[in-house]
Design a protein around this motif. Structure first.
Motif: not given
Length: 460
Positions: A255-266, A309-310, A321-325
């Motif tokens: 896939l030669t586009t930007y892709w994001n499955d929005i699977g997390s808050w990150d 990074d919060v 509230v979570a740490k990024r990652g």
């Protein structure tokens, strides 16, 4: 080509915005369109609405109808799964529906996509889809791989082998790795994120089920009504496990586009615009000395001081509230809340119904206060409650109210009283939204204290 959109998932990793009553595919995240509407619009240059099949469950049918109307695709087909059984049974059901109801031949291509991805630019994506369709027409099972730019642990991976026309032969599918394994995949250079999109002919996927998932093939070989009737006997298995990992016919198109499955808050942080300090802010937010932080608010002010990074996500009844990652662990929060029987897993304070919505404004022993909005032309069921009375105060629009055998119009700043065990119905006959404040009093105030006698939405 027939387009199959899988829109029945619960989206637990985006809690507290995504809940059972309103999962992530129906949310509007940084865009005026929901994710499912974005998905439909993405494919409209390729297929007519009448060639689109949205697979979902009965709880979401009215959400799907609303989204189809928004994007001018009301002639699309809505296919209801009797029970949730993961992607392989859902795809088998969709293929059977295309054969029996739409008259599709064994040579027709099915393109299967989840309903909750962000992809751009669309023109490039369409070129990739056309490549996949051409390969699928050659009797291949085609999947899309996304070139990774970081050692992501929230995605499955595809190991690419020898080149095949515009893509690669697939060597193997790998489950979500730990951080060290993900870093080794990134360094190897021939591993791709598994996008979850597939293309194949109906004949090809039926043959794959026959060879690799005979229990699915046996059930789907019956007539469509029989398949639906016995759907709960389907195994809970993904298309990856059932077919893709076993088939010798799988090829991958990059896939030669930007892709994001929005699977997390990150992932949400990645797609939102940032300020000069790398903060992604949505809602009433005040960052002081904050960097690389997500603040996502609804109704309250969020003030952050010295955060780095919060992730902060606020709704009416939950703050996460979570740490990024670390946001993949939100699913662990949901699992724990479910184990404790907490209603927040399933319900928002605002709940959507086919006639409109209601919001719980407050509650305590013996009372509950709601704001109810009924869209123009819609009506609630004819119903009664054994354990509570209700007062309705109209604050906007005009209500048509039936109490017992009596019918009356109720205008702004007027009210009515409904005693317990009395049949009643609320309707909006006007052209403006009807807004009322409902005060419930009684010994039991839960939603299951409803006896329906007549309902235009088939919920009796």
């Amino acid at each position: 080509m027939k387009l199959v959109i899988l829109a029945g998932g619960g989206g637990t990793r985006l809690f507290p915005l995504s809940r059972t009553c309103l999962p992530k595919q129906f949310l509007r995240l940084g865009n005026s369109d929901s994710l499912v509407t974005q998905t439909i619009k993405r494919f409209l240059p390729l297929v007519k609405p009448s060639d689109i099949i949205v697979v979902t469950n009965k709880e979401y049918i009215h959400h799907v109808k609303t989204e189809l109307a928004i994007c001018g695709a009301s002639s699309a087909h809505i296919l209801l799964e009797p029970v949730a059984r993961n992607t392989a049974p859902a795809i088998a059901l969709a293929a059977k529906f295309c054969q029996d109801e739409l008259g599709a031949s064994a040579h027709e291509v099915l393109f299967v996509t989840p309903a909750d991805h962000i992809i751009h630019p669309i023109d490039t994506f369409i070129k990739n889809v056309r490549q996949a369709i051409e390969l699928a027409a050659q009797d291949k099972v085609v999947t899309f791989g996304v070139k990774p730019d970081k050692p992501e642990t929230g995605y499955g991976y595809i190991q690419a082998g020898e080149t095949f026309e515009v893509g690669y032969q697939v060597v193997s599918f790998r489950e979500k790795p730990d951080k060290d394994t993900a870093e080794s995949y990134l360094a190897a250079g021939n591993y791709y994120w598994n996008s979850g999109m597939f293309a194949f002919t109906i004949g090809r996927i039926m043959e794959e089920f026959r060879e690799h998932a005979p229990e699915i093939y046996q059930l789907v070989s019956a007539s469509l009504p029989e398949v639906i009737d016995k759907f709960d006997a389907m195994p809970r298995i993904s298309i990856d496990y059932a077919v893709a990992e076993k088939s010798a016919q799988v090829v991958m198109v990059p896939l030669t586009t930007y892709w994001n499955d929005i699977g997390s808050w990150d992932a949400i942080y990645d797609v939102l615009e940032k300020d000069h300090a790398g903060n992604a802010l949505k809602g009433d937010c005040l960052p002081i000395d904050c960097t690389n932080t997500l603040m996502l608010g609804r109704n309250r002010l969020i003030a952050g001081i010295g955060l780095e990074d919060v992730l902060v996500v606020e709704t009416d009844d939950v703050i996460v509230v979570a740490k990024r990652g670390e946001s993949q662990k939100v699913k662990d929060v949901v699992a724990e809340l479910k184990a404790r029987g907490r209603r927040e897993v399933d319900e928002h304070t605002t709940m959507y119904r086919p006639w409109g919505s209601y919001t719980v404004l407050g509650e305590g022993p013996g009372y509950k206060l709601k704001k109810i909005i009924v869209t123009p032309g819609q009506q609630l069921s004819l119903q009664l409650h054994y354990h509570r009375s209700e007062h309705w105060i109209v604050i906007g629009g005009t209500a048509k109210v039936m109490i017992g055998e009596q019918e009356q119009m109720v205008h702004v700043n007027e009210s009515v009283y409904i005693p317990p065990s009395t049949k009643h119905r609320l309707e909006n006959p006007g052209k403006l939204p009807l807004e009322i404040i409902e005060v419930q009093n009684g010994t039991y105030l839960e939603e299951d204290d409803i006896v329906r006698f007549d309902d235009v939405y088939g919920r009796v």
